[in-house]
Design an enzyme around this catalytic site. Structure first.
Site, PDB file in Angstrom:
ATOM      1  N   VAL A   1     -25.450  24.244   6.626  1.00  0.00           N
ATOM      2  CA  VAL A   1     -24.276  24.472   7.471  1.00  0.00           C
ATOM      3  C   VAL A   1     -23.548  23.148   7.644  1.00  0.00           C
ATOM      4  CG1 VAL A   1     -23.454  25.231   9.733  1.00  0.00           C
ATOM      5  CG2 VAL A   1     -25.445  26.340   8.718  1.00  0.00           C
TER       6      VAL A   1
ATOM      7  N   ALA B   1     -23.864  18.103   9.563  1.00  0.00           N
ATOM      8  CA  ALA B   1     -24.377  19.206   8.749  1.00  0.00           C
ATOM      9  C   ALA B   1     -25.862  19.356   9.051  1.00  0.00           C
ATOM     10  CB  ALA B   1     -24.173  18.919   7.265  1.00  0.00           C
ATOM     11  N   LYS B   2     -26.438  20.446   8.649  1.00  0.00           N
ATOM     12  CA  LYS B   2     -27.895  20.597   8.739  1.00  0.00           C
ATOM     13  C   LYS B   2     -28.308  21.674   7.749  1.00  0.00           C
ATOM     14  CE  LYS B   2     -31.228  18.785  11.222  1.00  0.00           C
ATOM     15  NZ  LYS B   2     -31.230  17.437  11.804  1.00  0.00           N
ATOM     16  N   GLY B   3     -29.487  21.483   7.181  1.00  0.00           N
ATOM     17  CA  GLY B   3     -30.000  22.476   6.245  1.00  0.00           C
ATOM     18  C   GLY B   3     -31.442  22.778   6.539  1.00  0.00           C
TER      19      GLY B   3
ATOM     20  N   ASP C   1     -35.750  15.781   7.773  1.00  0.00           N
ATOM     21  CA  ASP C   1     -35.914  16.260   9.147  1.00  0.00           C
ATOM     22  C   ASP C   1     -37.336  16.828   9.228  1.00  0.00           C
ATOM     23  OD1 ASP C   1     -34.403  16.695  11.765  1.00  0.00           O
ATOM     24  OD2 ASP C   1     -35.175  18.700  11.419  1.00  0.00           O
TER      25      ASP C   1
END
Ligand code: NAD
Length: 421
Positions: free
Chosen positions: A65, A110-112, A151
């Site tokens: 995202v 962003a992050k996935g 992460d």
């Protein structure tokens, strides 16, 4: 009919949105800016087959995202965990936007994530998942588009696989596609410890600001992974007493202070804190309620809730994890006079050093570790000063002040760029 933004609806996203709304209200932000910043700009779901070691094939779901495209390329970690969802990634992506803006880094958030249990997969299976996930993200990532990082559940090894996959597909080495790589591949020696070290630098600065000394403090750290273990180690080096630490299996507690290097050696050998003889065992939930000066959640989101907030016995909560405190719990802590140092400030050391790594890779230049850590300390201190100044000027708590500072910066940029076409 499904409402706008329903795609990323989740409890965590509702928390992130409620925080944004609070900052927008303080800023009296107009409707256009609210509409442009409240929801993510782009979200990709991928679902790909992976062959397990036994020969069978399973489908694995992943997300990426991108929250805002206004500030430059997007930046944010990749999480491997069993309950990853698009809603969770959306919340974490929004927080990355505010974190980068607070630190004045030239990124959107962003992050996935990949929905899998890394503890139940072999190294070979994890490598196949990482490589396929990297290749599935090709349409939306790139060194000037979106730059992933580690992460929860990922680290240097996964970043090396990600970098290699992207480079193989491009046909040449592109180290600036990810940060948090091994130093030998263009990573910085400072990155693995950066988030934890940054948490400690913020703790030092916050204590100074409140007229206290970090070395006098008695601390509890929840989570003993990438972030929590470094926080505990760096704090004990600075003379603070670590009363308890915990991981997903439970915790250990010693009123005289734990020998953190010995605890770290135990975890390196045994994988978890289970059976660690260096302190008395304590339950995962109870560890948060032990008396201390500073409580540092460094594990998961939503750990301090309406259920346990009234039982915490600390003077400060320092959010090393993303989203560890629910809004209801935050109200309880505020009413009890407990200072909360918000996640987008407390754990910003990681993305700050990631930014240095990306700059170095683009410039093909190597900075010394000491220079990186010193530069990080200066950027984090400036961010803390901005938060304190905004809190005092507007009469708000530190989380609201941090968000207000960040939202103001991004909304000013969004309005200056206007809307295409
Ligand atoms: P990690 O996977 O390395 O470690 C997580 C730790 O939390 C492990 O020790 C695990 O056992 C523990 N844990 C899991 N469930 C628990 C529970 N119920 N009770 C107690 N402990 C539990 O993850 P990490 O990279 O250290 O990330 C931790 C937090 O910090 C996350 O919220 C992450 O988003 C945030 N964060 C990480 C970075 C980074 O650079 N790694 C940067 C910014 C923020």
């Amino acid at each position: 009919m499904v409402g706008a933004g329903e795609e990323w609806n989740s409890e965590l996203y509702r928390i992130a949105t409620a925080q944004f709304d609070r900052a927008a209200a303080v800023l009296e932000l107009d409707e256009e800016a609210r509409a442009r910043l409240r929801e993510p700009r782009r979200a990709l779901t991928v679902n790909f087959p992976v062959r397990l070691d036994g020969g069978s094939v399973v489908n694995v779901t992943g997300y990426r995202v991108q929250h805002t495209l206004t500030m430059g390329p997007t930046k944010g970690g990749i999480r491997f965990a069993p309950d990853v969802s698009m809603g969770e990634c959306a919340a974490l992506a929004a927080w990355m936007t505010w974190k980068c803006a607070l630190l004045e880094l030239p990124y959107g958030g962003a992050k996935g994530g990949v929905r899998c249990d890394p503890t139940a997969l072999s190294d070979e299976e994890l490598e196949r998942i990482t490589r396929r996930y990297a290749s599935e993200l090709i349409p939306i990532i790139g060194p000037d588009r979106d730059i992933p990082a580690p992460d929860m559940g990922t680290g240097e090894r996964e970043m090396a696989w990600f970098y290699d996959t992207y480079s193989q597909l491009k046909g040449y080495a592109v180290p600036e596609i990810v940060t948090g790589k091994p130093a030998v591949l263009g990573g910085t020696a400072a990155r693995p410890s950066a988030t934890g070290l940054g948490v400690v630098q913020i703790a030092e600065a916050a204590c100074e600001h409140l007229g206290r000394r970090l070395s006098d403090k008695r601390v509890i750290v929840q989570g003993f992974g990438n972030v929590g273990a470094v926080v505990a180690e760096e704090l004990s080096v600075r003379g603070a007493t670590i009363l308890a630490v915990s991981d997903h299996t439970g915790g250990i507690h010693d009123e005289r202070g734990l020998d953190i290097p010995a605890v770290a050696a135990w975890v390196a050998e045994h994988g978890t804190l289970t059976g660690c003889p260096l302190g008395a065992p304590v339950g995962r939930a109870e560890v948060l309620e032990l008396a201390c000066d500073i409580l540092i959640p460094a594990a998961l989101e939503r750990q301090i809730t309406e259920r346990n907030a009234s039982r915490l016995r600390c003077e400060m909560v320092l959010e090393a994890a993303n989203g560890p405190t629910t809004p209801g719990a935050e109200a309880v802590l505020a009413a009890r006079g407990i200072t909360l140092v918000p996640d987008i400030l407390a754990n910003a050391g990681g993305v700050t050093v990631s930014y240095f790594e990306w700059v170095q890779d683009q410039q093909k230049l190597v900075w010394e570790t000491v220079a990186i850590q010193d530069r990080m300390r200066r950027l984090l201190r400036s961010a803390l000063d901005r938060v304190v100044e905004t809190a005092e000027r507007r009469g708000v708590d530190w989380r609201t002040a941090a968000l207000v500072t960040a939202v103001e910066r991004v909304s000013t940029a969004a309005l200056a760029r206007a809307i295409y076409p």
